[in-house]
Design a protein around this motif. Sequence first.
Motif, mmCIF file in Angstrom:
data_model
loop_
_atom_site.group_PDB
_atom_site.id
_atom_site.type_symbol
_atom_site.label_atom_id
_atom_site.label_comp_id
_atom_site.label_asym_id
_atom_site.label_seq_id
_atom_site.Cartn_x
_atom_site.Cartn_y
_atom_site.Cartn_z
ATOM 1 N N ILE A 45 -2.084 19.248 -27.130
ATOM 2 C CA ILE A 45 -0.705 19.401 -27.597
ATOM 3 C C ILE A 45 -0.578 20.805 -28.188
ATOM 4 N N GLN A 46 0.323 21.597 -27.617
ATOM 5 C CA GLN A 46 0.509 22.958 -28.123
ATOM 6 C C GLN A 46 1.615 23.007 -29.169
ATOM 7 N N ASP A 47 1.681 24.148 -29.857
ATOM 8 C CA ASP A 47 2.679 24.297 -30.906
ATOM 9 C C ASP A 47 4.083 24.437 -30.314
ATOM 10 N N ASN A 48 5.063 24.613 -31.172
ATOM 11 C CA ASN A 48 6.461 24.501 -30.766
ATOM 12 C C ASN A 48 6.949 25.596 -29.827
ATOM 13 N N ASN A 49 6.224 26.702 -29.733
ATOM 14 C CA ASN A 49 6.624 27.713 -28.745
ATOM 15 C C ASN A 49 5.493 28.062 -27.788
ATOM 16 N N GLY A 50 4.553 27.141 -27.639
ATOM 17 C CA GLY A 50 3.520 27.302 -26.620
ATOM 18 C C GLY A 50 2.685 28.543 -26.808
ATOM 19 N N ASP B 136 2.933 34.062 -32.205
ATOM 20 C CA ASP B 136 3.706 34.619 -33.324
ATOM 21 C C ASP B 136 3.394 33.932 -34.643
ATOM 22 N N GLY B 137 2.305 33.177 -34.695
ATOM 23 C CA GLY B 137 1.925 32.507 -35.933
ATOM 24 C C GLY B 137 2.438 31.093 -36.067
ATOM 25 N N THR B 138 3.271 30.634 -35.145
ATOM 26 C CA THR B 138 3.752 29.255 -35.183
ATOM 27 C C THR B 138 2.595 28.290 -34.954
ATOM 28 N N VAL B 139 2.499 27.259 -35.795
ATOM 29 C CA VAL B 139 1.448 26.257 -35.613
ATOM 30 C C VAL B 139 1.998 24.835 -35.537
ATOM 31 N N ALA B 140 3.197 24.586 -36.014
ATOM 32 C CA ALA B 140 3.766 23.236 -35.991
ATOM 33 C C ALA B 140 4.000 22.779 -34.555
ATOM 34 N N ALA B 141 3.828 21.475 -34.313
ATOM 35 C CA ALA B 141 4.013 20.910 -32.970
ATOM 36 C C ALA B 141 4.966 19.733 -32.991
ATOM 37 N N ASP B 142 5.802 19.626 -34.027
ATOM 38 C CA ASP B 142 6.693 18.484 -34.121
ATOM 39 C C ASP B 142 7.696 18.435 -32.972
ATOM 40 N N GLN B 143 8.142 19.603 -32.498
ATOM 41 C CA GLN B 143 9.089 19.618 -31.378
ATOM 42 C C GLN B 143 8.424 19.139 -30.092
ATOM 43 N N ASP C 219 -1.719 20.209 -38.233
ATOM 44 C CA ASP C 219 -1.576 21.530 -37.640
ATOM 45 C C ASP C 219 -2.827 22.364 -37.907
ATOM 46 N N PRO C 220 -3.350 23.043 -36.883
ATOM 47 C CA PRO C 220 -4.499 23.918 -37.117
ATOM 48 C C PRO C 220 -4.070 25.209 -37.803
ATOM 49 N N ALA C 221 -5.027 25.897 -38.369
ATOM 50 C CA ALA C 221 -4.768 27.267 -38.810
ATOM 51 C C ALA C 221 -4.584 28.131 -37.561
ATOM 52 N N ASP C 222 -3.714 29.097 -37.653
ATOM 53 C CA ASP C 222 -3.343 29.884 -36.476
ATOM 54 C C ASP C 222 -4.556 30.564 -35.838
ATOM 55 N N GLY C 223 -4.707 30.339 -34.540
ATOM 56 C CA GLY C 223 -5.707 31.048 -33.760
ATOM 57 C C GLY C 223 -7.144 30.656 -34.013
ATOM 58 N N THR C 224 -7.376 29.467 -34.570
ATOM 59 C CA THR C 224 -8.750 29.097 -34.949
ATOM 60 C C THR C 224 -9.370 28.015 -34.078
ATOM 61 N N ASP C 225 -8.566 27.384 -33.214
ATOM 62 C CA ASP C 225 -9.062 26.183 -32.533
ATOM 63 C C ASP C 225 -9.266 26.359 -31.031
ATOM 64 N N GLY D 198 -2.393 31.716 -28.676
ATOM 65 C CA GLY D 198 -1.028 31.469 -29.143
ATOM 66 C C GLY D 198 -0.605 30.025 -29.058
ATOM 67 N N GLY D 199 -1.343 29.188 -28.308
ATOM 68 C CA GLY D 199 -0.936 27.805 -28.092
ATOM 69 C C GLY D 199 -1.303 26.861 -29.203
ATOM 70 N N ASN D 200 -2.375 27.183 -29.941
ATOM 71 C CA ASN D 200 -2.813 26.342 -31.062
ATOM 72 C C ASN D 200 -2.892 24.869 -30.694
ATOM 73 N N ILE D 201 -3.671 24.566 -29.649
ATOM 74 C CA ILE D 201 -3.792 23.172 -29.222
ATOM 75 C C ILE D 201 -4.469 22.329 -30.294
ATOM 76 N N ARG D 202 -4.116 21.052 -30.267
ATOM 77 C CA ARG D 202 -4.688 20.109 -31.223
ATOM 78 C C ARG D 202 -4.607 18.700 -30.637
ATOM 79 N N GLN D 203 -5.300 17.754 -31.269
ATOM 80 C CA GLN D 203 -5.148 16.349 -30.930
ATOM 81 C C GLN D 203 -4.020 15.753 -31.771
ATOM 82 N N ALA D 204 -3.430 14.698 -31.235
ATOM 83 C CA ALA D 204 -2.387 13.988 -31.971
ATOM 84 C C ALA D 204 -2.449 12.511 -31.611
ATOM 85 N N PHE D 205 -2.065 11.671 -32.550
ATOM 86 C CA PHE D 205 -1.965 10.232 -32.306
ATOM 87 C C PHE D 205 -0.507 9.851 -32.060
ATOM 88 N N LEU D 206 -0.251 9.122 -30.992
ATOM 89 C CA LEU D 206 0.967 8.349 -30.858
ATOM 90 C C LEU D 206 0.607 6.897 -31.137
#
Length: 609
Positions: free
Chosen positions: A344-349, A353-360, A383-389, A394-402
Amino acid sequence: MPSKSSARLAALTVAAACSAASTIVLTTPAHAESVRVHDIQGDTRISPYAGKQVTDVTGIVTGVRTYGSSRGFWIQDPSPDADPATSEGVFVFTSSTPKGVAVGDSVKVSGTVAEYVPGGTGSGNQALTEITKPTTTVLSSGNELPAATAVTARSVPAAYSPTGDPAANGSINALPLQPAKYALDYYESLEGMTVKVADTRVVGATDPYTELWVTVKPHENRTRQGGTVYGSYDAQNTGRLQIQSLGPSADFPKANVGDTLAGTTAGPLDYNQFGGYTLVAGELGTLDSAGRERETTRKQRSSELAVATYNVENLDPTDETFAAHASAIVNNLRSPDIVSLEEIQDNNGAKNDGTVAADQTLTKLIDAIVAAGGPRYDWRSIDPADGTDGGEPGGNIRQAFLFNPERVSFADRPGGDATTATGVTKIRGKAHLTLSPGRIAPADEAWKNSRKPLAGEFVFRGRTVFVIANHFNSKGGDQGLTSQYQPPARSSETQRHQQATLVNAFVKDILDTQKNANVVTLGDINDFEFSRTAELLEGEGELWSAIKSLPRGERYSYVYQGNSQVLDQILISPSIRRGCDFEYDSVHVNAEFHDQISDHDPQVLRFRP
């Protein structure tokens, strides 16, 4: 075998491969010498004429490549020698589009022999023998082409490769070729020659770069769907061969695993960075579709908890795959109660630009699931810290639970963030997470530039279930199966072993606190069910990879270079396994199809906690 993310980068054109390549020059160019093609090729992988000038090398033009950076043509000597180890074909590298030569021309070529390594010498790849900086004279045109050598189940040896020379760091380059004994030697002995296959089954679907994989050994570790299972490090599957085309990409067949490339497919045998030995077809067979349909698992019963893992391949709000992913979750996975999502990438893929939230991203997927007739899932992530994962910059991928709140509740315990570790505590004799959702040891070096595990505590019908979502270090940087080093090095394992050890230790903490705790550890493990990574995750019985409950021919979630293999796994604790009251399904909706929306197949576990 690279992981999903590295495989995506690997699926580039031959042109891209050439731009990243190196050329080995073993000696200073010497005086011009008149030789035959088989003299240039020699009986090892490295030409005895590497770095030397040769003159008046004769042959018939058998193929012309006009695209990419690796432009040139193949010639083949119509008068072969008696040595099966020496190829009669060679590639003539012209750099720009070849002019003045056509298939069927009889030519003589002068130039410098070079050993070209697709991907560069650091890749570990084998070298391709070429004539470079050529001067070409056409002697005649319209000549009959040398007969194509048939590559068949009988001609390809069962053994894959000799063991590399310890004195050469495991390289097989200098070893005499034994084409009747080893598959890699057999293919090398045909390098540059025209070969043909007939009525071959597709074992790797057509990708966006107009290439597919077939097998000339239809019974070799066959899956029920027609693929070829990679079941151990010693089962490389020698019948696999990559197919590309010298013709227009629009004419290339859109094939799925299990289809047949009917009739004859023939052309020069090349070697490239992203597939090793490749038949570059001047004559392409006709696609005979097997009519494959995407699989559907059964719906969980009311008393069963359904937990799934699904790598959605760099999903961000700009993608056009939300409806298709939602349909897969609702219709093919039958709306599992809990879904662990990877990538799951952040809100602007990929915008960096430092965006890390993925709520959108998550909200858009949830809305698409509702539109597809599924439940309105709730979600949890960190949310991960920017550029660490790692992952796409720029994508800041992470795992998420639905999770479906009508079936499952989530035990929220605040405080979890990118750098704070969750732990295990005992409350009234039961294990609980200190932070939920929380990350496992996020500051540990094992997770450097890699995704940190996401742990959550769920309750189903009054029973607690711990779920740990993972996306381990990719296989990027590992040497390929056709490497000059045999066995190939798997350097990326080191970090996955560290990661597996940490996750197992966390699970052990849970089980030491509550022996009968229900723990599900799942995700894109980026390694095989028989790997040392899986063994370390399983530990001394703390976990067990449930995909091993399937028949061997059904154990796969991913197809790479024609090998159907396991990368995605769901591992279960003893309390889940002991009752044998669980059911596992690898739901094949992506990996075997040319129009896949992800390169991973989702996995589903159903059990009664």
